[in-house]
Design an enzyme around this catalytic site. Structure first.
Site, PDB file in Angstrom:
ATOM      1  N   ASP A  90       0.854  -1.187   0.000  1.00  0.00           N
ATOM      2  CA  ASP A  90       0.000   0.000   0.000  1.00  0.00           C
ATOM      3  C   ASP A  90       0.890   1.236   0.000  1.00  0.00           C
ATOM      4  OD1 ASP A  90      -1.675  -2.205   0.803  1.00  0.00           O
ATOM      5  OD2 ASP A  90      -3.118  -0.759   1.594  1.00  0.00           O
ATOM      6  N   LYS A 123     -10.167   0.353  -3.150  1.00  0.00           N
ATOM      7  CA  LYS A 123     -10.096   0.079  -1.719  1.00  0.00           C
ATOM      8  C   LYS A 123     -10.530   1.306  -0.936  1.00  0.00           C
ATOM      9  CE  LYS A 123      -6.977  -1.101   2.106  1.00  0.00           C
ATOM     10  NZ  LYS A 123      -5.650  -1.601   2.525  1.00  0.00           N
ATOM     11  N   LYS A 153      -6.834   3.559  -3.826  1.00  0.00           N
ATOM     12  CA  LYS A 153      -7.267   3.554  -2.420  1.00  0.00           C
ATOM     13  C   LYS A 153      -7.512   4.978  -1.964  1.00  0.00           C
ATOM     14  CE  LYS A 153      -5.325   2.168   2.088  1.00  0.00           C
ATOM     15  NZ  LYS A 153      -4.183   1.487   2.739  1.00  0.00           N
TER      16      LYS A 153
END
Length: 241
Positions: free
Chosen positions: A95, A188, A159
């Site tokens: 991430d 996400k 995300k």
């Protein structure tokens, strides 16, 4: 009759163990909780990643960690080195935080090269990348430009946020990101999804992953609705997003 199975929701969750005050005992118990609830991944502080990967070996829970977290201001060379180390330590999903300052400055070449550096390292090792925008600081046109960049670079997810900015995932942002990302790019949500109904709501918007610190509460709710037995796991300090 519920319109979801247990794994429909459990495999949406990246269990967050990123709060800087978590001690080793908290991290270890948090990993145990993630295994017990059979979530998608554990997103853990980089220093504990190798241990996390060892504990998750043989399970269906993936080890994940952060790159350039939480502010994104690391140099590209450092992000690349972080990604390489994460791969060596057993990470399956990375991430990464974009360079927010460069994004706000409109230096799109830099932003694209910065994201590409991490994706190149990860994809060369058959790992996946979630690109964190930190939408609370961005205009919609900037979010859309980032979705286009991530689509072109074949990012695995876009995300919403780190969970450490001034805001988390909103439905408007999730809709925008889903609309402007390619079909091969998943979405996400991170920040603000704290119960099962909220998780199911973002699922309806096309979200496939959600960063969560309240994993036990959400999955206990799911198990209750599905008529499944309770899981008795005591995990301390699983704070994060």
């Amino acid at each position: 009759m519920q319109d979801f199975t247990y794994h429909d929701v459990s495999k949406m969750i990246d269990h967050s163990l990123l709060n800087p005050t978590l001690c080793v005992a908290d991290l270890e118990s948090g990993i145990e909780l993630a295994i017990a609830y059979d979530v998608a991944s554990v997103c853990i502080m980089p220093y504990h990643l190798r241990r996390c990967a060892e504990l998750l070996a043989g399970t269906d829970v993936q080890p994940s960690t952060t790159i350039g977290f939480p502010h994104g201001g690391h140099t590209t060379a450092i992000k690349r080195a972080e990604a390489s180390r994460a791969v060596d330590d057993g990470c399956q999903e990375l991430d990464m935080v974009i360079n927010i300052s460069k994004t706000l400055s409109g230096d799109w070449d830099y932003v694209q090269q910065d994201i590409a550096a991490v994706i190149e390292v990860a994809h060369a090792a058959d790992r996946k990348v979630k690109v964190i925008f930190e939408n609370c600081y961005l205009r919609d046109d900037q979010k859309i430009r980032l979705c286009t960049i991530c689509t072109d670079l074949k990012a695995d997810w876009v995300k919403t946020s780190t969970g450490y900015g001034t805001g988390g995932a909103t439905h408007d942002d999730l809709k925008l990101m889903r609309q402007h990302s390619g079909d091969h790019v998943q979405v996400k949500a991170a920040g603000g999804v704290r119960d099962l109904d909220a998780l199911l709501a973002v699922r309806e918007l096309g979200v496939t992953r959600c960063g969560a610190s309240r994993t036990a509460e959400m999955m206990d709710q799911a198990r209750q609705r599905l008529g499944l037995p309770t899981i008795d796991v005591k995990a301390s300090g699983s704070a994060g997003y």
